[in-house]
Structure formats: C-alpha cells, structure tokens
Design a protein around this motif. Sequence first.
Motif, PDB file in Angstrom:
ATOM      1  N   TYR A  24     -31.091 -24.714   4.128  1.00  0.00           N
ATOM      2  CA  TYR A  24     -30.697 -24.540   2.728  1.00  0.00           C
ATOM      3  C   TYR A  24     -30.647 -25.886   2.012  1.00  0.00           C
ATOM      4  O   TYR A  24     -30.293 -26.910   2.602  1.00  0.00           O
ATOM      5  CB  TYR A  24     -29.321 -23.882   2.644  1.00  0.00           C
ATOM      6  CG  TYR A  24     -29.325 -22.419   2.984  1.00  0.00           C
ATOM      7  CD1 TYR A  24     -29.466 -21.453   1.989  1.00  0.00           C
ATOM      8  CD2 TYR A  24     -29.186 -21.991   4.302  1.00  0.00           C
ATOM      9  CE1 TYR A  24     -29.461 -20.102   2.305  1.00  0.00           C
ATOM     10  CE2 TYR A  24     -29.191 -20.648   4.627  1.00  0.00           C
ATOM     11  CZ  TYR A  24     -29.325 -19.711   3.621  1.00  0.00           C
ATOM     12  OH  TYR A  24     -29.330 -18.382   3.926  1.00  0.00           O
ATOM     13  N   ASP A  25     -30.961 -25.857   0.727  1.00  0.00           N
ATOM     14  CA  ASP A  25     -30.837 -27.032  -0.143  1.00  0.00           C
ATOM     15  C   ASP A  25     -29.508 -26.931  -0.874  1.00  0.00           C
ATOM     16  O   ASP A  25     -29.345 -26.110  -1.772  1.00  0.00           O
ATOM     17  CB  ASP A  25     -32.006 -27.082  -1.130  1.00  0.00           C
ATOM     18  CG  ASP A  25     -31.904 -28.248  -2.100  1.00  0.00           C
ATOM     19  OD1 ASP A  25     -31.007 -29.105  -1.927  1.00  0.00           O
ATOM     20  OD2 ASP A  25     -32.717 -28.301  -3.044  1.00  0.00           O
ATOM     21  N   MET A  26     -28.552 -27.787  -0.505  1.00  0.00           N
ATOM     22  CA  MET A  26     -27.220 -27.734  -1.092  1.00  0.00           C
ATOM     23  C   MET A  26     -27.047 -28.704  -2.259  1.00  0.00           C
ATOM     24  O   MET A  26     -25.944 -28.825  -2.802  1.00  0.00           O
ATOM     25  CB  MET A  26     -26.170 -28.026  -0.018  1.00  0.00           C
ATOM     26  CG  MET A  26     -26.051 -26.931   1.016  1.00  0.00           C
ATOM     27  SD  MET A  26     -25.613 -25.339   0.245  1.00  0.00           S
ATOM     28  CE  MET A  26     -25.741 -24.225   1.643  1.00  0.00           C
ATOM     29  N   ALA A  27     -28.118 -29.389  -2.670  1.00  0.00           N
ATOM     30  CA  ALA A  27     -28.006 -30.364  -3.758  1.00  0.00           C
ATOM     31  C   ALA A  27     -27.508 -29.739  -5.064  1.00  0.00           C
ATOM     32  O   ALA A  27     -26.634 -30.323  -5.728  1.00  0.00           O
ATOM     33  CB  ALA A  27     -29.339 -31.071  -3.969  1.00  0.00           C
ATOM     34  N   PRO A  28     -28.020 -28.565  -5.478  1.00  0.00           N
ATOM     35  CA  PRO A  28     -27.504 -27.965  -6.721  1.00  0.00           C
ATOM     36  C   PRO A  28     -26.010 -27.666  -6.648  1.00  0.00           C
ATOM     37  O   PRO A  28     -25.269 -27.908  -7.607  1.00  0.00           O
ATOM     38  CB  PRO A  28     -28.328 -26.683  -6.870  1.00  0.00           C
ATOM     39  CG  PRO A  28     -29.595 -26.959  -6.126  1.00  0.00           C
ATOM     40  CD  PRO A  28     -29.164 -27.782  -4.950  1.00  0.00           C
ATOM     41  N   LEU A  29     -25.548 -27.167  -5.498  1.00  0.00           N
ATOM     42  CA  LEU A  29     -24.124 -26.874  -5.328  1.00  0.00           C
ATOM     43  C   LEU A  29     -23.308 -28.161  -5.367  1.00  0.00           C
ATOM     44  O   LEU A  29     -22.250 -28.216  -6.001  1.00  0.00           O
ATOM     45  CB  LEU A  29     -23.886 -26.142  -4.011  1.00  0.00           C
ATOM     46  CG  LEU A  29     -22.420 -25.920  -3.615  1.00  0.00           C
ATOM     47  CD1 LEU A  29     -21.684 -25.110  -4.669  1.00  0.00           C
ATOM     48  CD2 LEU A  29     -22.332 -25.250  -2.248  1.00  0.00           C
ATOM     49  N   THR A  30     -23.791 -29.193  -4.711  1.00  0.00           N
ATOM     50  CA  THR A  30     -23.070 -30.470  -4.701  1.00  0.00           C
ATOM     51  C   THR A  30     -22.897 -31.011  -6.118  1.00  0.00           C
ATOM     52  O   THR A  30     -21.828 -31.520  -6.481  1.00  0.00           O
ATOM     53  CB  THR A  30     -23.822 -31.491  -3.835  1.00  0.00           C
ATOM     54  OG1 THR A  30     -23.894 -31.009  -2.490  1.00  0.00           O
ATOM     55  CG2 THR A  30     -23.119 -32.845  -3.841  1.00  0.00           C
ATOM     56  N   GLY A  31     -23.936 -30.868  -6.934  1.00  0.00           N
ATOM     57  CA  GLY A  31     -23.844 -31.312  -8.316  1.00  0.00           C
ATOM     58  C   GLY A  31     -22.792 -30.546  -9.095  1.00  0.00           C
ATOM     59  O   GLY A  31     -22.033 -31.136  -9.884  1.00  0.00           O
TER      60      GLY A  31
END
Length: 209
Positions: A24-31
Amino acid sequence: MASEILRRPFDAVLCDLDNVIRFYDMAPLTGLERAAGVAEGTTARVAFAPEVDLPLLLGKITKEEWVDSIASALSGQVSQTHARQLGMALANAPFRADDAAVTLLRRVRRHIPLVLVTNATLELERDLESMGLADLADHVVSSARVGVAKPDREIYEIAARRAGTAAGRCLFVDDRLENVEAAIALGMTGVHYHEPADLQKVLGFVLNG
C-alpha cells in the motif's frame, strides 16, 4: 519423476498477500495526518486494533462500517471531519503488486500448488482482479470468506486441505512473525518474509530445477 517428488521438501506453498505480494501507498494518508495535527501512523494504530479491525476481517462488517469505527475511535483526537477523512484515506489507500514476488510465485505454481492465505476484506476478489492476480493461485483462503483469521490454527488447516496435502508438507510465507509461528506450531515450514530473496532461497529446489 517419482524421485523428483521424493526430493521435494514441500508439496505446497501457502502465501500471505499483504506486505508479501501487495503493498500500500500510505503517503496520501500521512499527508492528511500531518494536516490534522496527529502523528504519522495514528490512523493505522486505531484502525488495526483488534476490536476495530477483526470484524472487518471476519466479514462481519463492510469497509464503510469499518471507516465509521475508525472515525469514532479518532474523534477524541481530531475533528469529526478530519476523523472521517483519515478513515477514508486508509480504507482507500492505493496499492500495487510486487512484480518480483509475483514472478517467483507464478514460476512456483507451475510445479506445486499455491494457496493465498490472507486476512482480508470481502473486497479481496475485486482487489486481486484489479491487480491482474485473479489467476495467481490455485486457491484463495480469505478470512472474510471462511470466518476465521490468522493466527487461528483453523485457517491454516483450511489452507492445507485446499492445497490437498498435509500441514507438515506445506511451506508457509508471511510478513508477520506471529502468523509464521502459528504455522510452525502445526508442523509447517515457516518463512518470515522480508523480501523476494527469502522466497528465492527456500524455493530454489523448484525455481532452479
């Protein structure tokens, strides 16, 4: 052929999905967490607590209901709007299949049965289709479909039956140590997965044959 079968250390591979094949790409959630003023990983810690996560993995609630539970658990830390945004971002995080792991497993399946054993939602089949992996394994044992989740021994027993072999003749691959230990307790050979080289090493008897 008979001697080749006798030399095999395993008759089937039982393999986890998430963090082995799917990432999973969690970058959007981290932002979004940063914008909401909470520490990175807060949403995941709340969402994957057993009381929040397990009903989803057992097929008892939908993903939408899971988001409701996440938002409720976060409501004391952030606004209701932010709580729902965070829950939705986690639930809808983009994902991809790891090409190296998929290539290895496709090669393995030419020789011995491959069974996916995963703690998953009722959307698993759709997710596999979207990644082009609907035909990756001979069987898929999803916690949401069988009503039991790793590390409960029953899901391993179901997977071994689907593979058509005894537990002691199965190789089990998972990124979570507790799941590997549960498989070993049933007599399976366990691999605590970190990278495709872990598969390459243990399945050399097939891949290099």
